[in-house]
Design a protein around this motif. Structure first.
Motif, PDB file in Angstrom:
ATOM      1  N   THR A  96      -6.794  -0.498   5.943  1.00  0.00           N
ATOM      2  CA  THR A  96      -7.183   0.667   6.874  1.00  0.00           C
ATOM      3  C   THR A  96      -7.907   0.266   8.029  1.00  0.00           C
ATOM      4  O   THR A  96      -7.658   0.958   9.038  1.00  0.00           O
ATOM      5  CB  THR A  96      -8.170   1.457   6.057  1.00  0.00           C
ATOM      6  OG1 THR A  96      -7.418   1.948   4.617  1.00  0.00           O
ATOM      7  CG2 THR A  96      -8.577   2.504   6.709  1.00  0.00           C
ATOM      8  N   LEU A 109      -6.975  -2.534   0.435  1.00  0.00           N
ATOM      9  CA  LEU A 109      -6.983  -1.303   1.093  1.00  0.00           C
ATOM     10  C   LEU A 109      -7.914  -0.903   2.034  1.00  0.00           C
ATOM     11  O   LEU A 109      -7.515  -0.554   3.126  1.00  0.00           O
ATOM     12  CB  LEU A 109      -6.918  -0.189   0.107  1.00  0.00           C
ATOM     13  CG  LEU A 109      -5.551  -0.304  -1.101  1.00  0.00           C
ATOM     14  CD1 LEU A 109      -5.739   0.897  -1.891  1.00  0.00           C
ATOM     15  CD2 LEU A 109      -4.270  -0.119   0.022  1.00  0.00           C
ATOM     16  N   SER A 112       0.871  -1.011   0.064  1.00  0.00           N
ATOM     17  CA  SER A 112      -0.028   0.009  -0.021  1.00  0.00           C
ATOM     18  C   SER A 112       0.803   1.167   0.119  1.00  0.00           C
ATOM     19  O   SER A 112       0.343   2.139  -0.450  1.00  0.00           O
ATOM     20  CB  SER A 112      -0.932   0.219   1.315  1.00  0.00           C
ATOM     21  OG  SER A 112      -0.201   0.231   2.470  1.00  0.00           O
ATOM     22  N   HIS A 141       2.072   3.293  -3.428  1.00  0.00           N
ATOM     23  CA  HIS A 141       1.131   3.949  -4.169  1.00  0.00           C
ATOM     24  C   HIS A 141       1.141   5.692  -3.810  1.00  0.00           C
ATOM     25  O   HIS A 141       0.716   6.244  -3.055  1.00  0.00           O
ATOM     26  CB  HIS A 141      -0.651   3.714  -3.740  1.00  0.00           C
ATOM     27  CG  HIS A 141      -0.912   2.377  -4.268  1.00  0.00           C
ATOM     28  ND1 HIS A 141      -1.390   2.356  -5.440  1.00  0.00           N
ATOM     29  CD2 HIS A 141      -0.652   1.174  -3.924  1.00  0.00           C
ATOM     30  CE1 HIS A 141      -1.519   1.013  -5.898  1.00  0.00           C
ATOM     31  NE2 HIS A 141      -1.250   0.401  -4.737  1.00  0.00           N
ATOM     32  N   GLU A 175      -8.766  -2.729  -4.052  1.00  0.00           N
ATOM     33  CA  GLU A 175      -9.495  -1.748  -3.161  1.00  0.00           C
ATOM     34  C   GLU A 175      -9.870  -2.578  -1.991  1.00  0.00           C
ATOM     35  O   GLU A 175      -9.855  -2.122  -0.744  1.00  0.00           O
ATOM     36  CB  GLU A 175     -10.701  -1.265  -3.929  1.00  0.00           C
ATOM     37  CG  GLU A 175     -10.426  -0.347  -4.687  1.00  0.00           C
ATOM     38  CD  GLU A 175      -9.762   1.104  -4.262  1.00  0.00           C
ATOM     39  OE1 GLU A 175     -10.186   1.641  -3.129  1.00  0.00           O
ATOM     40  OE2 GLU A 175      -8.774   1.513  -4.680  1.00  0.00           O
TER      41      GLU A 175
END
Length: 147
Positions: free
Chosen positions: A111, A107, A47, A50, A104
């Motif tokens: 998170t 991610l 991650s 990015h 996604e």
């Protein structure tokens, strides 16, 4: 220069601290998010690639970043890919290069899991600070975090 026995004692303390921290974080991540420490670390490393569209890492660099052999990394990536958290694809300019990227869903899970990881790390360090021989190592980890 420290004697071999002193070096061995220092290494044992460092290994003990690492093991305690990893075990505490492992339990917290598994219980809260169904992730292992290695899976979390891999998602985290990827991650951070990015800085815009197309962030990715070549498989060899993934293995180096998570400190696993290439075969263990491939198995780890496959498990996360099967869960829809990662994708692998061939590099446009070098057909021999396989890249890995976070989806996604990956991610989103990362998170959600990051506060759990951070809280478990803090708890493990606080617990380790109650063991006198680990106090200097805990202080060192904390100092590194402030950099």
């Amino acid at each position: 220069m420290p004697a071999v026995a002193e070096l061995a004692q220092g290494w044992c303390a460092l290994s003990l601290l690492h093991g305690r921290i990893e075990a505490h974080i492992e339990r917290a991540l598994q219980d809260g998010h169904g992730l292992s420490v290695r899976e979390f670390s891999l998602l985290d490393v990827l991650s951070r690639q990015h800085d815009g569209p197309g962030g990715h890492l070549q498989m060899k660099k993934v293995a180096d970043a998570v400190v696993l052999s290439q075969s263990a990394t491939t198995r780890l990536v496959s498990r996360l890919e099967d869960r829809g958290l990662l994708v692998r694809y061939l590099c446009d300019t070098d057909r021999r290069g396989i890249y890995t990227d976070v989806t996604e869903a990956g991610l989103t899970l990362l998170t959600a899991a990051r506060p759990t990881n951070d809280r478990a790390l803090r708890e493990a360090l606080d617990e380790a600070a109650r063991t006198p021989e680990l106090v200097p190592l805990v202080r060192t980890v904390e100092a590194l975090g402030r950099r």
